[in-house]
Design a protein around this motif. Sequence first.
Motif, PDB file in Angstrom:
ATOM      1  N   CYS A  46       0.809  -1.228   0.000  1.00 10.09           N
ATOM      2  CA  CYS A  46       0.000   0.000   0.000  1.00 10.09           C
ATOM      3  C   CYS A  46       0.840   1.275   0.000  1.00 10.09           C
ATOM      4  CB  CYS A  46      -0.916   0.034   1.219  1.00 10.09           C
ATOM      5  SG  CYS A  46      -2.112  -1.300   1.252  1.00 10.09           S
ATOM      6  N   HIS A  47       2.032   1.203   0.560  1.00 17.20           N
ATOM      7  CA  HIS A  47       2.898   2.382   0.686  1.00 17.20           C
ATOM      8  C   HIS A  47       4.143   2.183  -0.159  1.00 17.20           C
ATOM      9  CE1 HIS A  47       0.472   3.724   4.091  1.00 17.20           C
ATOM     10  NE2 HIS A  47       0.520   2.485   4.536  1.00 17.20           N
ATOM     11  N   ARG A  48       4.407   3.113  -1.053  1.00 22.14           N
ATOM     12  CA  ARG A  48       5.585   3.013  -1.922  1.00 22.14           C
ATOM     13  C   ARG A  48       6.878   3.107  -1.142  1.00 22.14           C
ATOM     14  NH1 ARG A  48       4.884   6.993  -7.003  1.00 22.14           N
ATOM     15  NH2 ARG A  48       3.062   6.028  -7.936  1.00 22.14           N
ATOM     16  N   SER A  49       6.880   3.976  -0.146  1.00 21.05           N
ATOM     17  CA  SER A  49       8.099   4.288   0.581  1.00 21.05           C
ATOM     18  C   SER A  49       7.793   4.423   2.066  1.00 21.05           C
ATOM     19  CB  SER A  49       8.662   5.606   0.037  1.00 21.05           C
ATOM     20  OG  SER A  49       9.627   6.138   0.898  1.00 21.05           O
ATOM     21  N   PRO A  50       8.784   4.161   2.922  1.00 19.28           N
ATOM     22  CA  PRO A  50       8.562   4.349   4.352  1.00 19.28           C
ATOM     23  C   PRO A  50       8.605   5.812   4.782  1.00 19.28           C
ATOM     24  CG  PRO A  50      10.762   3.501   3.978  1.00 19.28           C
ATOM     25  CD  PRO A  50      10.060   3.504   2.645  1.00 19.28           C
ATOM     26  N   ARG A  51       8.994   6.700   3.891  1.00 20.83           N
ATOM     27  CA  ARG A  51       9.103   8.123   4.237  1.00 20.83           C
ATOM     28  C   ARG A  51       7.732   8.720   4.532  1.00 20.83           C
ATOM     29  NH1 ARG A  51      14.310  10.407   1.971  1.00 20.83           N
ATOM     30  NH2 ARG A  51      15.257   8.540   1.135  1.00 20.83           N
ATOM     31  N   GLY A  52       7.677   9.453   5.615  1.00 24.85           N
ATOM     32  CA  GLY A  52       6.475  10.172   5.979  1.00 24.85           C
ATOM     33  C   GLY A  52       5.454   9.378   6.768  1.00 24.85           C
ATOM     34  N   LEU A  53       5.661   8.088   6.956  1.00 20.03           N
ATOM     35  CA  LEU A  53       4.662   7.288   7.646  1.00 20.03           C
ATOM     36  C   LEU A  53       4.658   7.500   9.155  1.00 20.03           C
ATOM     37  CD1 LEU A  53       4.886   3.929   5.697  1.00 20.03           C
ATOM     38  CD2 LEU A  53       3.241   5.771   5.444  1.00 20.03           C
ATOM     39  N   SER A  54       5.751   8.001   9.719  1.00 20.94           N
ATOM     40  CA  SER A  54       5.782   8.221  11.169  1.00 20.94           C
ATOM     41  C   SER A  54       5.683   9.699  11.540  1.00 20.94           C
ATOM     42  CB  SER A  54       7.058   7.624  11.766  1.00 20.94           C
ATOM     43  OG  SER A  54       8.175   8.386  11.397  1.00 20.94           O
ATOM     44  N   LYS A  55       5.641  10.580  10.555  1.00 19.54           N
ATOM     45  CA  LYS A  55       5.575  12.014  10.855  1.00 19.54           C
ATOM     46  C   LYS A  55       4.286  12.367  11.573  1.00 19.54           C
ATOM     47  CE  LYS A  55       8.759  13.968   7.793  1.00 19.54           C
ATOM     48  NZ  LYS A  55       9.534  15.078   7.790  1.00 19.54           N
ATOM     49  N   GLY A  56       4.419  13.141  12.647  1.00 19.67           N
ATOM     50  CA  GLY A  56       3.261  13.591  13.397  1.00 19.67           C
ATOM     51  C   GLY A  56       2.648  12.527  14.295  1.00 19.67           C
ATOM     52  N   ARG A  57       3.333  11.425  14.497  1.00 15.82           N
ATOM     53  CA  ARG A  57       2.812  10.354  15.350  1.00 15.82           C
ATOM     54  C   ARG A  57       3.744  10.133  16.532  1.00 15.82           C
ATOM     55  NH1 ARG A  57       1.815   9.171  10.142  1.00 15.82           N
ATOM     56  NH2 ARG A  57      -0.286   8.552   9.581  1.00 15.82           N
ATOM     57  N   PHE A  58       3.157   9.835  17.670  1.00 14.75           N
ATOM     58  CA  PHE A  58       3.953   9.497  18.840  1.00 14.75           C
ATOM     59  C   PHE A  58       4.500   8.085  18.687  1.00 14.75           C
ATOM     60  CE2 PHE A  58       0.966  12.640  20.649  1.00 14.75           C
ATOM     61  CZ  PHE A  58       1.906  13.572  21.069  1.00 14.75           C
ATOM     62  N   HIS A  59       5.648   7.846  19.307  1.00 13.86           N
ATOM     63  CA  HIS A  59       6.309   6.552  19.218  1.00 13.86           C
ATOM     64  C   HIS A  59       5.375   5.424  19.680  1.00 13.86           C
ATOM     65  CE1 HIS A  59       9.910   4.037  19.006  1.00 13.86           C
ATOM     66  NE2 HIS A  59       9.552   3.502  20.156  1.00 13.86           N
ATOM     67  N   LEU A  60       4.722   5.623  20.817  1.00 13.88           N
ATOM     68  CA  LEU A  60       3.870   4.585  21.383  1.00 13.88           C
ATOM     69  C   LEU A  60       2.622   4.322  20.524  1.00 13.88           C
ATOM     70  CD1 LEU A  60       3.361   2.612  23.690  1.00 13.88           C
ATOM     71  CD2 LEU A  60       2.160   4.436  24.880  1.00 13.88           C
ATOM     72  N   THR A  61       1.998   5.378  20.022  1.00 13.38           N
ATOM     73  CA  THR A  61       0.791   5.168  19.213  1.00 13.38           C
ATOM     74  C   THR A  61       1.127   4.505  17.883  1.00 13.38           C
ATOM     75  OG1 THR A  61       0.920   7.421  18.354  1.00 13.38           O
ATOM     76  CG2 THR A  61      -0.518   7.043  20.253  1.00 13.38           C
ATOM     77  N   LEU A  62       2.265   4.850  17.315  1.00 10.90           N
ATOM     78  CA  LEU A  62       2.691   4.191  16.077  1.00 10.90           C
ATOM     79  C   LEU A  62       2.956   2.711  16.343  1.00 10.90           C
ATOM     80  CD1 LEU A  62       3.485   4.388  13.095  1.00 10.90           C
ATOM     81  CD2 LEU A  62       5.782   5.034  13.839  1.00 10.90           C
ATOM     82  N   TYR A  63       3.626   2.410  17.447  1.00 13.19           N
ATOM     83  CA  TYR A  63       3.905   1.023  17.818  1.00 13.19           C
ATOM     84  C   TYR A  63       2.605   0.230  17.991  1.00 13.19           C
ATOM     85  CZ  TYR A  63       4.537  -2.757  21.168  1.00 13.19           C
ATOM     86  OH  TYR A  63       4.467  -3.951  21.810  1.00 13.19           O
ATOM     87  N   LEU A  64       1.655   0.795  18.740  1.00 19.97           N
ATOM     88  CA  LEU A  64       0.393   0.095  18.989  1.00 19.97           C
ATOM     89  C   LEU A  64      -0.394  -0.128  17.691  1.00 19.97           C
ATOM     90  CD1 LEU A  64      -0.695   1.836  22.297  1.00 19.97           C
ATOM     91  CD2 LEU A  64       0.166  -0.497  22.019  1.00 19.97           C
ATOM     92  N   PHE A  65      -0.382   0.873  16.808  1.00 20.96           N
ATOM     93  CA  PHE A  65      -1.067   0.727  15.524  1.00 20.96           C
ATOM     94  C   PHE A  65      -0.434  -0.387  14.697  1.00 20.96           C
ATOM     95  CE2 PHE A  65      -1.428   1.697  11.007  1.00 20.96           C
ATOM     96  CZ  PHE A  65      -2.805   1.718  10.870  1.00 20.96           C
ATOM     97  N   LEU A  66       0.901  -0.393  14.613  1.00 21.24           N
ATOM     98  CA  LEU A  66       1.586  -1.411  13.821  1.00 21.24           C
ATOM     99  C   LEU A  66       1.381  -2.801  14.408  1.00 21.24           C
ATOM    100  CD1 LEU A  66       4.896   0.481  13.042  1.00 21.24           C
ATOM    101  CD2 LEU A  66       3.047  -0.048  11.452  1.00 21.24           C
ATOM    102  N   GLN A  67       1.380  -2.894  15.733  1.00 21.24           N
ATOM    103  CA  GLN A  67       1.184  -4.185  16.376  1.00 21.24           C
ATOM    104  C   GLN A  67      -0.212  -4.729  16.094  1.00 21.24           C
ATOM    105  OE1 GLN A  67       1.470  -4.210  20.645  1.00 21.24           O
ATOM    106  NE2 GLN A  67       1.977  -6.375  20.690  1.00 21.24           N
ATOM    107  N   LYS A  68      -1.183  -3.853  16.086  1.00 18.05           N
ATOM    108  CA  LYS A  68      -2.563  -4.301  15.872  1.00 18.05           C
ATOM    109  C   LYS A  68      -2.845  -4.651  14.410  1.00 18.05           C
ATOM    110  CE  LYS A  68      -7.325  -2.966  16.784  1.00 18.05           C
ATOM    111  NZ  LYS A  68      -8.205  -1.941  17.329  1.00 18.05           N
ATOM    112  N   HIS A  69      -2.265  -3.897  13.478  1.00 15.00           N
ATOM    113  CA  HIS A  69      -2.654  -4.038  12.075  1.00 15.00           C
ATOM    114  C   HIS A  69      -1.636  -4.721  11.161  1.00 15.00           C
ATOM    115  CE1 HIS A  69      -6.256  -1.638  12.634  1.00 15.00           C
ATOM    116  NE2 HIS A  69      -5.529  -0.796  13.348  1.00 15.00           N
TER     117      HIS A  69
END
Length: 116
Positions: A46-69
Amino acid sequence: MSPTKARCGLLVIAVMATLSGSVASAQNLDQGKPAPKLFAESCASCHRSPRGLSKGRFHLTLYLFLQKHYSSGSSSSWALTSYLESIDSGKRVAAKPAATGASRSSLRPPAPVPAR
């Protein structure tokens, strides 16, 4: 109750006890994989590049989202989170000048562009 029915009932109970007694152990398929490979296998569709996927997100919320999905375990979620944040943090190795000693000034055109 006839002896045949009793034997059949005992056989059914024995089979059910045998099948319920064995516990299937889950295997983490992402374990030991480097983060870029995790991205390529689970996110790149779905994503061409990893750039920009973590911008504006907290470390913990990004981790929880990735773990769930996206990931199958907490270690792979942390690795993927750290990878995405390292891409967006700008902490990349600067490109080295060419071996011929070229500098940034040599990347300019050889002569000024004439005005129209």
